[in-house]
Design a protein around this motif. Sequence first.
Motif, mmCIF file in Angstrom:
data_model
loop_
_atom_site.group_PDB
_atom_site.id
_atom_site.type_symbol
_atom_site.label_atom_id
_atom_site.label_comp_id
_atom_site.label_asym_id
_atom_site.label_seq_id
_atom_site.Cartn_x
_atom_site.Cartn_y
_atom_site.Cartn_z
ATOM 1 N N VAL A 45 18.676 -111.072 -9.450
ATOM 2 C CA VAL A 45 19.598 -110.221 -8.711
ATOM 3 C C VAL A 45 18.790 -109.004 -8.287
ATOM 4 N N MET A 46 18.603 -108.872 -6.967
ATOM 5 C CA MET A 46 17.889 -107.720 -6.437
ATOM 6 C C MET A 46 18.870 -106.896 -5.615
ATOM 7 N N PHE A 47 19.037 -105.649 -6.048
ATOM 8 C CA PHE A 47 19.931 -104.766 -5.295
ATOM 9 C C PHE A 47 19.132 -103.594 -4.738
ATOM 10 N N TRP A 48 19.487 -103.218 -3.521
ATOM 11 C CA TRP A 48 18.773 -102.188 -2.772
ATOM 12 C C TRP A 48 19.656 -100.969 -2.567
ATOM 13 N N TRP A 49 19.033 -99.807 -2.567
ATOM 14 C CA TRP A 49 19.722 -98.572 -2.218
ATOM 15 C C TRP A 49 18.896 -97.847 -1.159
ATOM 16 N N PRO A 50 19.528 -96.951 -0.389
ATOM 17 C CA PRO A 50 18.833 -96.299 0.727
ATOM 18 C C PRO A 50 17.722 -95.328 0.321
ATOM 19 N N GLU A 117 11.829 -108.145 6.088
ATOM 20 C CA GLU A 117 12.005 -109.600 6.002
ATOM 21 C C GLU A 117 13.425 -109.979 5.587
ATOM 22 N N LEU A 118 14.041 -109.136 4.770
ATOM 23 C CA LEU A 118 15.413 -109.394 4.322
ATOM 24 C C LEU A 118 16.444 -109.030 5.389
ATOM 25 N N GLY A 119 16.014 -108.306 6.421
ATOM 26 C CA GLY A 119 16.924 -107.920 7.498
ATOM 27 C C GLY A 119 17.834 -106.765 7.135
ATOM 28 N N ILE A 120 17.392 -105.918 6.184
ATOM 29 C CA ILE A 120 18.266 -104.837 5.701
ATOM 30 C C ILE A 120 17.691 -103.450 5.993
ATOM 31 N N LEU A 121 16.726 -103.364 6.906
ATOM 32 C CA LEU A 121 16.124 -102.082 7.233
ATOM 33 C C LEU A 121 16.939 -101.397 8.325
ATOM 34 N N GLU A 122 17.488 -100.249 8.009
ATOM 35 C CA GLU A 122 18.292 -99.483 8.956
ATOM 36 C C GLU A 122 17.380 -99.011 10.086
ATOM 37 N N ALA A 123 17.851 -99.131 11.321
ATOM 38 C CA ALA A 123 17.007 -98.940 12.502
ATOM 39 C C ALA A 123 16.479 -97.517 12.686
ATOM 40 N N ILE A 127 15.272 -97.032 6.365
ATOM 41 C CA ILE A 127 15.596 -97.124 4.940
ATOM 42 C C ILE A 127 16.443 -98.376 4.748
ATOM 43 N N ALA A 128 16.522 -98.843 3.527
ATOM 44 C CA ALA A 128 17.275 -100.068 3.257
ATOM 45 C C ALA A 128 18.772 -99.787 3.199
ATOM 46 N N TYR A 129 19.545 -100.729 3.721
ATOM 47 C CA TYR A 129 20.989 -100.686 3.497
ATOM 48 C C TYR A 129 21.264 -101.012 2.033
ATOM 49 N N ARG A 130 22.479 -100.746 1.580
ATOM 50 C CA ARG A 130 22.902 -101.137 0.234
ATOM 51 C C ARG A 130 23.142 -102.640 0.252
ATOM 52 N N ALA A 131 22.159 -103.383 -0.182
ATOM 53 C CA ALA A 131 22.244 -104.838 -0.131
ATOM 54 C C ALA A 131 22.035 -105.416 -1.524
ATOM 55 N N THR A 132 22.668 -106.542 -1.769
ATOM 56 C CA THR A 132 22.499 -107.260 -3.029
ATOM 57 C C THR A 132 22.225 -108.719 -2.704
ATOM 58 N N PHE A 133 21.208 -109.268 -3.362
ATOM 59 C CA PHE A 133 20.855 -110.671 -3.196
ATOM 60 C C PHE A 133 20.892 -111.351 -4.554
ATOM 61 N N VAL A 134 21.630 -112.455 -4.656
ATOM 62 C CA VAL A 134 21.616 -113.298 -5.847
ATOM 63 C C VAL A 134 20.808 -114.530 -5.467
ATOM 64 N N VAL A 135 19.728 -114.754 -6.218
ATOM 65 C CA VAL A 135 18.770 -115.812 -5.905
ATOM 66 C C VAL A 135 18.700 -116.766 -7.094
ATOM 67 N N ASP A 136 18.803 -118.068 -6.812
ATOM 68 C CA ASP A 136 18.783 -119.050 -7.904
ATOM 69 C C ASP A 136 17.349 -119.275 -8.414
ATOM 70 N N PRO A 137 17.202 -120.015 -9.509
ATOM 71 C CA PRO A 137 15.871 -120.209 -10.091
ATOM 72 C C PRO A 137 14.866 -120.910 -9.162
ATOM 73 N N VAL A 146 26.026 -106.747 1.983
ATOM 74 C CA VAL A 146 25.413 -105.553 2.554
ATOM 75 C C VAL A 146 26.528 -104.554 2.843
ATOM 76 N N TYR A 147 26.323 -103.333 2.372
ATOM 77 C CA TYR A 147 27.304 -102.265 2.548
ATOM 78 C C TYR A 147 26.736 -101.184 3.457
ATOM 79 N N ASP A 148 27.625 -100.450 4.082
ATOM 80 C CA ASP A 148 27.241 -99.281 4.854
ATOM 81 C C ASP A 148 26.566 -98.280 3.911
ATOM 82 N N LEU A 149 25.755 -97.413 4.470
ATOM 83 C CA LEU A 149 24.998 -96.456 3.656
ATOM 84 C C LEU A 149 25.891 -95.570 2.788
ATOM 85 N N SER A 150 27.118 -95.306 3.215
ATOM 86 C CA SER A 150 27.968 -94.346 2.501
ATOM 87 C C SER A 150 28.886 -94.972 1.455
ATOM 88 N N VAL A 151 28.846 -96.310 1.301
ATOM 89 C CA VAL A 151 29.802 -96.992 0.418
ATOM 90 C C VAL A 151 29.083 -97.672 -0.740
#
Length: 184
Positions: A45-50, A117-123, A127-137, A146-151
């Motif tokens: 589980v990789m989660f991103w913040w701005p 590469e993840l497509g979460i870079l704010e133009a 900076i990265a959007y608030r995104a969460t990726f769940v990746v299997d083994p 993916v959430y807006d920067l303020s949420v």
Amino acid sequence: MKNAVLSVGAEFPAFAKKAVVSIEKGKEFYEISSEEIKASGKWMVMFWWPKDFTFVCPTEIAEFNKHYQDFADRDAILIGASTDSEFVHLAWRNNHDDLRGLQFPMLADTSKSLAQELGILEAEEKIAYRATFVVDPQGIVRWTSVYDLSVGRNVKEVLRVMDALQSDELCPCNWQKGEATIKA
């Protein structure tokens, strides 16, 4: 042209990035790679913040930390990430009461290559959007949000989705672990 957010069924990109794993002198940094995670046979589980040193971000990071054992119980490696450097991550951890005791790494994507590469870079600010990726083994993305920067996001929802994915069953709306699944 905007990159599309990496979605369900895609292979998570290969990466090797520096991360802050401790505030103990001499043990602060470690390079984390997708190869190492794949070799573990665990979910990721990789989660991103701005940005570090902001206001919504530490509430999310602290909440993920509060549920660290819940992710471990689901055989998942938890990784937090932003486009800030490992040195900024370390300074923030040292200066924020809620971040000193983090049990998961803070990945530094200073080149912004993984966020791109993840497509979460704010133009505008890159900076990265608030995104969460769940990746299997096997390294396949099974859920993304993916959430807006303020949420801020809901960590319990990430855990609920993991439970549903790991059940290998059809799970109805609002399904919670232990509830009946759908028999087709």
